[in-house]
Motif scaffolding. Structure first.
Motif, short mmCIF file in Angstrom:
data_model
loop_
_atom_site.label_atom_id
_atom_site.label_comp_id
_atom_site.label_asym_id
_atom_site.label_seq_id
_atom_site.Cartn_x
_atom_site.Cartn_y
_atom_site.Cartn_z
N LYS A 284 -47.47 92.69 -37.29
CA LYS A 284 -48.77 93.32 -37.12
C LYS A 284 -49.91 92.32 -37.24
N ALA A 285 -49.77 91.31 -38.09
CA ALA A 285 -50.83 90.31 -38.25
C ALA A 285 -51.05 89.55 -36.96
N ALA A 286 -49.97 89.19 -36.26
CA ALA A 286 -50.10 88.46 -35.00
C ALA A 286 -50.75 89.34 -33.93
N ILE A 287 -50.41 90.64 -33.91
CA ILE A 287 -51.02 91.56 -32.95
C ILE A 287 -52.51 91.71 -33.22
N GLU A 288 -52.88 91.78 -34.51
CA GLU A 288 -54.30 91.91 -34.86
C GLU A 288 -55.08 90.66 -34.48
N ILE A 289 -54.48 89.49 -34.65
CA ILE A 289 -55.14 88.25 -34.26
C ILE A 289 -55.39 88.23 -32.75
N ALA A 290 -54.42 88.72 -31.99
CA ALA A 290 -54.56 88.74 -30.54
C ALA A 290 -55.67 89.67 -30.08
N GLN A 291 -55.85 90.77 -30.79
CA GLN A 291 -56.81 91.78 -30.37
C GLN A 291 -58.18 91.60 -30.98
#
Length: 363
Positions: A284-291
């Protein structure tokens, strides 16, 4: 796994359906080293193909050429066996595996159910016991070629290929284990079925600081087109990641590049992909960084990747659905897992690619 493939060579269970990319890129042997292992009768006669070529020189764009070639019913080429049925096309390297086991004297070996030992500690050590370097390189080179139809050995092959220049007895034992795994199901391979869509989607994962030698992370991905696995990769990252989110994010960047390449390839072939391509991630942290367009301290090391991914997100080209870790198909491409987790990953690959749970009788 109830799928069974029956051929004139024997009966083997189908576990995966897929693709074409080798497990590693940096540590490959020269092409000549691998091709030397292939018997001369594996090659299609040049005269047979040239008889079908059009006179106007339009080889690759000629429907007639493709039609004439398809009528030849290709069955064996460069060590890859091709079989057809009403359920799809099946690719395997069964004869190649059996020949490899015979040459290494392991036809009667005791098989194992995973290609690499869980929690292995393979690395380079000053006090390691060296092994026969040329034999090691020869075996690993043949395994790299075999991984063109065996994504289930991609991670194991990527690990042993890292020690080509300084192999030890422990590394040779790891190669031997891969051979024992192949003995369990030498005819396992890829099946491509016709589905009612051409959706492009993938699964990406990373194992943070998994290498005990340099603490670099390993990332991997599976890519599906039309419900069929077409490319995969297991590769150690080039730099050390300072967090698991950074390792996952770098892996996502590689996955995005592969999705864009597949989308361009389909477009060149006349198929336009509709909607955003999905890249499933379990971090989830990587997805949040992307968005998140805001720059943080934890993202400054991946700033270029962040802008690249954000640009594709804003354009609606890709999207990042969250997937639970237990449903992450790419997990087996980044680390050595237990037998149950390894089997679950292969089972989920079948479900994700919509394989029919029935017996396939080859024509």
């Amino acid at each position: 796994m109830d799928d069974v493939l029956q051929t004139e060579l024997g009966t083997e269970p189908i576990i995966l359906r897929d693709t074409n990319q080798s497990a590693t890129d940096d540590d490959r042997l020269p092409a000549a080293d691998i091709s030397d292992e292939l018997p001369s009768d594996d090659r299609l006669p040049a005269a047979d193909m040239s008889n079908e070529l059009p006179d106007d020189g339009s080889v690759y764009g000629s429907p007639t050429w493709y039609w004439n070639i398809s009528r030849k019913r290709l069955k064996y080429f460069l060590g890859i066996e091709v079989a057809r049925s009403k359920h799809g096309i099946f690719l395997s390297q069964r004869k190649y595996v059996l020949d490899l086991l015979a040459e290494t004297g392991m036809l009667d070996c005791k098989p194992v159910d995973t290609p690499i030992e869980q929690n292995h500690r393979l690395g380079l050590f000053p006090d390691q016991v060296p092994t026969h370097k040329e034999r090691y390189q020869r075996l690993v080179g043949r395994l790299i070629y075999l991984s063109h139809t065996r994504p289930d050995i991609a991670y194991a092959v990527s690990v042993v290929s890292q020690f080509m220049h300084s192999p030890s007895e422990a590394h040779m034992d790891a190669v031997t284990r891969i051979l024992r795994y192949l003995k369990m199901a030498p005819g396992r391979g890829l099946i491509f079925s016709k589905n009612d869509h051409l959706n492009v989607e993938g699964y990406t994962d990373a194992d943070w600081a998994g290498s005990i030698t340099d603490r670099r992370s390993t990332s991997g991905y599976f890519m599906f087109v039309g419900g069929n696995l077409v490319t995969w990769r297991s590769k150690k990252q080039k730099v050390v990641a300072r967090s698991s989110a950074e390792a996952e994010f770098r892996g996502m960047s590689h996955g995005v590049c592969e999705l864009l390449w597949l989308e361009k390839l389909l477009r060149d072939l006349g198929f336009k992909h509709k909607g955003a391509m999905k890249l499933h991630c379990d971090n989830k942290a990587a997805i949040e960084i992307a968005q998140n367009p805001v720059q943080h301290d934890r993202t400054k090391h991946v700033e270029i990747d962040r802008h690249f991914i954000k640009e594709k997100l804003d354009a609606g080209i890709i999207m990042f659905p969250f997937v639970r870790s237990e449903d992450q198909l790419a997990d087996a491409l980044t680390k050595a897992v237990s037998n149950s987790a390894f089997s679950d990953s292969l089972d989920n690959s079948i479900k994700a690619s919509q394989t029919n749970d029935k017996e396939v009788q080859l024509q």
